[in-house]
Design an enzyme around this catalytic site. Structure first.
Site, PDB file in Angstrom:
ATOM      1  CG  ASP A   3      -2.331   0.872   0.948  1.00 25.45           C
ATOM      2  OD1 ASP A   3      -2.721   0.582  -0.131  1.00 25.45           O
ATOM      3  OD2 ASP A   3      -2.874   1.630   1.789  1.00 25.45           O
ATOM      4  CD  GLU A  27      -2.968   7.475   3.560  1.00 23.32           C
ATOM      5  OE1 GLU A  27      -4.029   8.249   3.663  1.00 23.32           O
ATOM      6  OE2 GLU A  27      -3.199   6.940   2.203  1.00 23.32           O
ATOM      7  CD  GLU A  34      -8.648   9.039  -0.748  1.00 19.59           C
ATOM      8  OE1 GLU A  34      -8.229   7.735  -0.096  1.00 19.59           O
ATOM      9  OE2 GLU A  34      -8.203  10.070  -0.161  1.00 19.59           O
ATOM     10  CD  GLU A  57      -9.187  -0.060  -3.469  1.00 18.01           C
ATOM     11  OE1 GLU A  57      -8.893  -0.896  -2.297  1.00 18.01           O
ATOM     12  OE2 GLU A  57      -8.742   0.779  -3.839  1.00 18.01           O
TER      13      GLU A  57
END
Ligand code: HMH
Length: 222
Positions: free
Chosen positions: A47, A89, A141, A211
């Site tokens: 990620d 992040e 998101e 995803e």
């Protein structure tokens, strides 16, 4: 009675795929407390690579919002908030990777990740409409927000050492930000041509599939 928005229609129509992305076995395993820590580490490293590729994509959405000229609705500021959150992040990923002993510099992107990053790149160009790119941004998101919020519900058994990760995306203010993105998208779709609406819906489906593949990869199912 409030009017049914385009995103509402899509989420109803594609509920099965949407739930597949937000209630994936990987997320369930965090929520049930039986996650394999090596799967979590895989997700973390992969990620980080994804988020690095996500930055130029979000910057391109920001540019399109600005060029869309009629930004009396503050789209630019909402998206700028997203860019700022990504800066934070990336620092978080570095800190977290150190904590878990994950060496970020030696991570090789796996196939599902490469394909997802390539998909993001395909949405950067000026030929991709703001509406289409914004739909992808909102979906990307929101899937994380919904997935990780699920791990924080009262009856969840999320391991304490993973709570902070879930908080990152599952917190309420990230939820409000996702709602702002959804409002932007619905406002755009309201005035979009049929052609753009069709493309945008197809883009949503691609995001959902990517995803699911990303969670599968993290879960060790590829
Ligand atoms: C794969 N999807 C993936 N990674 C993320 N960090 C997000 C969405 C949300 O930013």
């Amino acid at each position: 009675q409030a009017k049914i928005t385009v995103t509402e229609t899509w989420l109803r129509k594609h509920r099965h795929l949407y739930d597949g992305a937000t209630r994936h076995p990987f997320i369930r395993s965090i929520r049930d407390g039986n996650i394999n820590i090596s799967a979590f580490k895989t997700w973390l490293g992969q990620d980080y690579i994804f988020v690095r590729a996500f930055v130029p994509f979000v910057a391109s959405v920001l540019t399109k919002a600005y060029k869309g000229s009629d930004d009396g609705n503050g789209d630019v500021e909402v998206i700028l908030g997203g860019v700022a959150a990504l800066h934070d992040e990336i620092s978080w990923f570095k800190k977290e990777a150190f904590k878990w002993g994950v060496q970020l510099s030696s991570i090789v992107p796996q196939k599902a990740n490469q394909e997802y990053c390539r998909f993001l790149e395909s949405l950067i160009g000026p030929e991709v409409e703001y509406t289409v790119a914004a739909v992808a941004f909102w979906a990307i998101e929101t899937i994380y927000q919904q997935s990780f919020a699920h791990c924080l519900e009262d009856d969840s058994k999320t391991p304490p050492e993973l709570k902070e990760t879930c908080q990152r995306w599952g917190n309420e203010s990230f939820g409000e930000y996702c709602n702002s993105l959804r409002n932007i998208v619905d406002r755009q779709l309201e005035k979009a041509s049929d052609d753009v609406i069709t493309k945008a819906e197809a883009t949503l489906l691609r995001v959902l599939e990517h995803e699911v593949d990303f969670w599968n990869m993290s879960h060790g199912r590829t």
